[in-house]
Design a protein around this motif. Structure first.
Motif, PDB file in Angstrom:
ATOM      1  N   CYS A  66      57.711  32.131  30.136  1.00  0.00           N
ATOM      2  CA  CYS A  66      58.160  33.424  29.622  1.00  0.00           C
ATOM      3  C   CYS A  66      57.212  34.577  29.946  1.00  0.00           C
ATOM      4  O   CYS A  66      57.545  35.731  29.726  1.00  0.00           O
ATOM      5  CB  CYS A  66      58.360  33.332  28.115  1.00  0.00           C
ATOM      6  N   ASP A  67      56.019  34.279  30.485  1.00  0.00           N
ATOM      7  CA  ASP A  67      55.057  35.349  30.778  1.00  0.00           C
ATOM      8  C   ASP A  67      55.502  36.181  31.969  1.00  0.00           C
ATOM      9  O   ASP A  67      55.998  35.649  32.967  1.00  0.00           O
ATOM     10  CB  ASP A  67      53.670  34.763  31.072  1.00  0.00           C
ATOM     11  N   GLU A  68      55.320  37.479  31.846  1.00  0.00           N
ATOM     12  CA  GLU A  68      55.634  38.385  32.948  1.00  0.00           C
ATOM     13  C   GLU A  68      54.389  38.806  33.707  1.00  0.00           C
ATOM     14  O   GLU A  68      54.457  39.590  34.649  1.00  0.00           O
ATOM     15  CB  GLU A  68      56.376  39.614  32.405  1.00  0.00           C
ATOM     16  N   THR A  69      53.259  38.298  33.288  1.00  0.00           N
ATOM     17  CA  THR A  69      51.996  38.548  34.002  1.00  0.00           C
ATOM     18  C   THR A  69      51.338  37.206  34.270  1.00  0.00           C
ATOM     19  O   THR A  69      51.746  36.171  33.743  1.00  0.00           O
ATOM     20  CB  THR A  69      51.037  39.416  33.155  1.00  0.00           C
ATOM     21  N   ASN A  70      50.301  37.227  35.084  1.00  0.00           N
ATOM     22  CA  ASN A  70      49.562  36.016  35.402  1.00  0.00           C
ATOM     23  C   ASN A  70      48.190  36.116  34.731  1.00  0.00           C
ATOM     24  O   ASN A  70      47.263  36.696  35.287  1.00  0.00           O
ATOM     25  CB  ASN A  70      49.404  35.878  36.918  1.00  0.00           C
ATOM     26  N   PRO A  71      48.037  35.586  33.511  1.00  0.00           N
ATOM     27  CA  PRO A  71      46.767  35.720  32.804  1.00  0.00           C
ATOM     28  C   PRO A  71      45.647  34.963  33.526  1.00  0.00           C
ATOM     29  O   PRO A  71      45.880  33.914  34.114  1.00  0.00           O
ATOM     30  CB  PRO A  71      47.052  35.112  31.436  1.00  0.00           C
ATOM     31  N   VAL A  72      44.469  35.540  33.462  1.00  0.00           N
ATOM     32  CA  VAL A  72      43.295  34.921  34.068  1.00  0.00           C
ATOM     33  C   VAL A  72      42.229  34.776  32.995  1.00  0.00           C
ATOM     34  O   VAL A  72      41.982  35.702  32.226  1.00  0.00           O
ATOM     35  CB  VAL A  72      42.739  35.797  35.221  1.00  0.00           C
ATOM     36  N   VAL A  73      41.610  33.619  32.933  1.00  0.00           N
ATOM     37  CA  VAL A  73      40.446  33.425  32.073  1.00  0.00           C
ATOM     38  C   VAL A  73      39.297  32.969  32.963  1.00  0.00           C
ATOM     39  O   VAL A  73      39.503  32.494  34.078  1.00  0.00           O
ATOM     40  CB  VAL A  73      40.703  32.405  30.935  1.00  0.00           C
ATOM     41  N   PHE A  74      38.097  33.150  32.445  1.00  0.00           N
ATOM     42  CA  PHE A  74      36.928  32.796  33.230  1.00  0.00           C
ATOM     43  C   PHE A  74      36.431  31.411  32.866  1.00  0.00           C
ATOM     44  O   PHE A  74      36.326  31.057  31.691  1.00  0.00           O
ATOM     45  CB  PHE A  74      35.821  33.831  33.035  1.00  0.00           C
ATOM     46  N   GLY A  75      36.136  30.647  33.900  1.00  0.00           N
ATOM     47  CA  GLY A  75      35.588  29.306  33.731  1.00  0.00           C
ATOM     48  C   GLY A  75      34.077  29.331  33.905  1.00  0.00           C
ATOM     49  O   GLY A  75      33.393  30.193  33.348  1.00  0.00           O
TER      50      GLY A  75
END
Length: 175
Positions: A66-75
């Motif tokens: 359902c997301d309309e964006t591509n979330p990014v988190v830092f590893g």
């Protein structure tokens, strides 16, 4: 009327760098530990000095249907380090290292040397003594083989890649 900002601080002559073989607590290096280290402040070439965090690993496969964006988190965090150290030779005995001047190269010349690079960049002059409360960055490093520079003009020097094993970016000098 807008309030004037205080003047910015120039970096020239205000970076203190030391190599310390061991630290009991890298988040709180002591004045005694830092004074026992090798002061590299006047023995490292400014133009290619690099000891810093770099972009962390990005984890981007987190989007739900359902997301309309591509979330990014830092590893995992990443760091890099390189120092080019000036060489000092004995003028009265050519071909031999000067024991007083060549301390940076002697401390870092062997591949696999482990220790801590401690950098203070707070506006104090490079030759101001370490003091409790100084903000510092501490990098646990592993040295690679010293390399001859591609530009052999100027002073004789060697570039030493540093494999940063861990970093403590918000450390404070303890008494």
């Amino acid at each position: 009327m807008a309030t004037a900002l205080p003047p910015k601080t120039l970096a020239d002559g205000k970076i203190k760098l030391a190599f310390v073989p061991t630290l009991k607590d890298p988040t709180k290096p002591t004045v005694t530990e830092l004074k026992a280290g090798t002061d590299l402040s006047c023995r490292v070439l400014k133009s290619d000095f690099r000891l810093s965090a770099t972009d962390s690993e990005k984890i981007d496969d987190l989007a739900a249907l359902c997301d309309e964006t591509n979330p990014v988190v830092f590893g995992a965090a990443n760091y890099e380090g390189t120092v080019s150290v000036f060489r000092w030779y004995n003028a009265s005995k050519p071909g031999t290292a000067d024991t007083t001047g060549d301390v940076a190269f002697q401390a870092l010349k062997n591949r696999g040397t482990v220790g801590f690079m401690v950098k203070r960049e707070t506006g104090k002059k490079y030759d101001a003594d370490w003091e409790a409360g100084d903000e510092v960055e501490v990098y646990e490093v592993l040295t690679d083989n010293p390399q001859a520079p591609s530009d052999t003009g100027g002073y004789i020097r060697r570039t030493i890649p540093l494999g940063v094993q861990n970093a403590y970016l918000n450390a404070v000098v303890a008494a």
